[in-house]
Design a protein around this motif. Structure first.
Motif, mmCIF file in Angstrom:
data_model
loop_
_atom_site.group_PDB
_atom_site.id
_atom_site.type_symbol
_atom_site.label_atom_id
_atom_site.label_comp_id
_atom_site.label_asym_id
_atom_site.label_seq_id
_atom_site.Cartn_x
_atom_site.Cartn_y
_atom_site.Cartn_z
ATOM 1 N N PHE A 16 0.810 -1.216 0.000
ATOM 2 C CA PHE A 16 0.000 0.000 0.000
ATOM 3 C C PHE A 16 0.848 1.274 0.000
ATOM 4 C CE2 PHE A 16 -2.979 -3.065 2.064
ATOM 5 C CZ PHE A 16 -3.986 -3.007 1.122
ATOM 6 N N ALA A 18 2.549 2.839 -2.185
ATOM 7 C CA ALA A 18 2.466 3.731 -3.343
ATOM 8 C C ALA A 18 1.143 4.484 -3.428
ATOM 9 C CB ALA A 18 2.698 2.940 -4.635
ATOM 10 N N ASP A 19 0.090 3.953 -2.805
ATOM 11 C CA ASP A 19 -1.228 4.582 -2.979
ATOM 12 C C ASP A 19 -2.078 4.534 -1.727
ATOM 13 O OD1 ASP A 19 -1.776 1.844 -2.966
ATOM 14 O OD2 ASP A 19 -3.312 1.986 -4.526
ATOM 15 N N ARG A 20 -1.465 4.528 -0.558
ATOM 16 C CA ARG A 20 -2.229 4.380 0.678
ATOM 17 C C ARG A 20 -3.299 5.463 0.841
ATOM 18 N NH1 ARG A 20 1.713 3.247 3.588
ATOM 19 N NH2 ARG A 20 1.446 0.982 3.740
ATOM 20 N N LEU A 22 -4.946 7.104 -1.427
ATOM 21 C CA LEU A 22 -6.021 6.819 -2.375
ATOM 22 C C LEU A 22 -6.803 5.584 -1.966
ATOM 23 C CD1 LEU A 22 -4.196 7.535 -5.752
ATOM 24 C CD2 LEU A 22 -5.956 8.929 -4.645
ATOM 25 N N MET A 23 -6.110 4.594 -1.406
ATOM 26 C CA MET A 23 -6.791 3.403 -0.909
ATOM 27 C C MET A 23 -7.806 3.773 0.157
ATOM 28 S SD MET A 23 -6.711 1.409 2.080
ATOM 29 C CE MET A 23 -5.054 1.625 2.744
ATOM 30 N N ARG A 26 -10.815 5.470 -1.537
ATOM 31 C CA ARG A 26 -11.709 4.501 -2.198
ATOM 32 C C ARG A 26 -12.552 3.762 -1.168
ATOM 33 N NH1 ARG A 26 -6.969 3.859 -5.486
ATOM 34 N NH2 ARG A 26 -6.269 2.079 -4.229
ATOM 35 N N GLU A 218 -8.230 -4.783 -1.024
ATOM 36 C CA GLU A 218 -8.250 -3.536 -0.278
ATOM 37 C C GLU A 218 -9.633 -3.345 0.332
ATOM 38 O OE1 GLU A 218 -8.943 0.213 -2.879
ATOM 39 O OE2 GLU A 218 -7.324 -0.921 -3.864
#
Length: 256
Positions: A16, A18-20, A22-23, A26, A218
């Motif tokens: 996660f 690289a995009d925690r 954004l995760m 979402r 996720e």
């Protein structure tokens, strides 16, 4: 729909990194707005604490996972009580027994598991339990130690084993596996169990739902679990969402 709680998500995992943010966005868009992050070994307690302090609605559990048994030193077990005294936690976890993976020291697993159960009992905290090909022994150990509460996460046992766990005051956690048509045993458990003993989870980044087979799991994907459970029980997603959220709030004292 009430806010959902992902009661088991390893969001400190480097998958996660690289995009925690954004995760999390979402997940929130999907209605999943609180998360419980269980530890696996002594090496990630600080990382989990930092993550939980960095974002509202993320709650830590600290413990020593059976898959990392070889790295769990006595010093780690001895440190756990003092760590819990100084660092707020909603549970002791992830702990348990795994007799599926070859090469793990079963005797050491049993020792580490029981010692952590006793720490949880002393601290009046619920436990998050991993049990794989170890349900009978897990139930026996929980019964012998006594005075415990918690969840068997990613439940895969039988209906009778589930009833024994409910009698002990335990919940079961249901995630991605229930969305697969072939998962008939766990689907039967979910269809007939007391709803007040059910928790929803993802086990992110592992165990993705059928619609996301082969992808990194996720928390946003937990909606698939919610919809599957509602269909199996011939009820509404609102009922499942509301009850499982209240279950999580009560077990982990999320309202305190």
């Amino acid at each position: 729909m009430p806010d959902l709680v992902d009661t088991h998500a390893h969001l400190d995992d480097d998958s996660f990194d690289a995009d925690r943010p954004l995760m999390f966005e979402r997940a929130a868009t999907a209605g999943v707005r609180r998360w419980i992050v269980p530890a696996t070994d002594r090496g990630n307690w600080e990382a989990i604490e930092r993550l939980c302090k960095s974002r509202e609605g993320v709650f830590p559990a600290y413990g020593l996972h059976p898959l990392w048994t070889a790295s769990h030193a006595d010093a780690h077990l001895e440190e756990l009580p003092s760590w819990l005294d100084g660092h707020a936690a909603v549970a002791v976890g992830e702990i348990g027994l795994d007799f599926y993976v070859e090469g793990l020291d079963a005797a050491r697993q049993r020792e580490v598991f029981e010692r952590q159960l006793r720490v949880a009992k002393e601290h009046d905290l619920p436990v998050i339990v991993h049990a794989r090909r170890a349900f009978e022994e897990t139930i026996h150990t929980l019964r012998r130690v006594g005075g415990l509460r918690g969840v068997i996460h990613s439940y895969s046992g039988s209906e009778e084993q589930a009833r024994q766990l409910f009698d002990l005051g335990f919940h079961i956690g249901i995630g991605g596996p229930v969305t697969y048509d072939r998962a008939q045993r766990i689907r039967r458990v979910v269809a007939s169990m007391p709803l007040e003993r059910l928790l929803l989870e993802t086990d992110s980044p592992d165990q993705p739902c059928a619609h996301h087979r082969g992808e990194r799991n996720e928390p946003a994907f937990m909606v698939d679990v919610l919809e599957t459970v509602a269909a199996l029980r011939s009820t509404t997603i609102d009922e499942i969402a509301g009850t499982t959220t209240r279950n999580a709030e009560a077990l982990f004292s999320l309202g305190d």
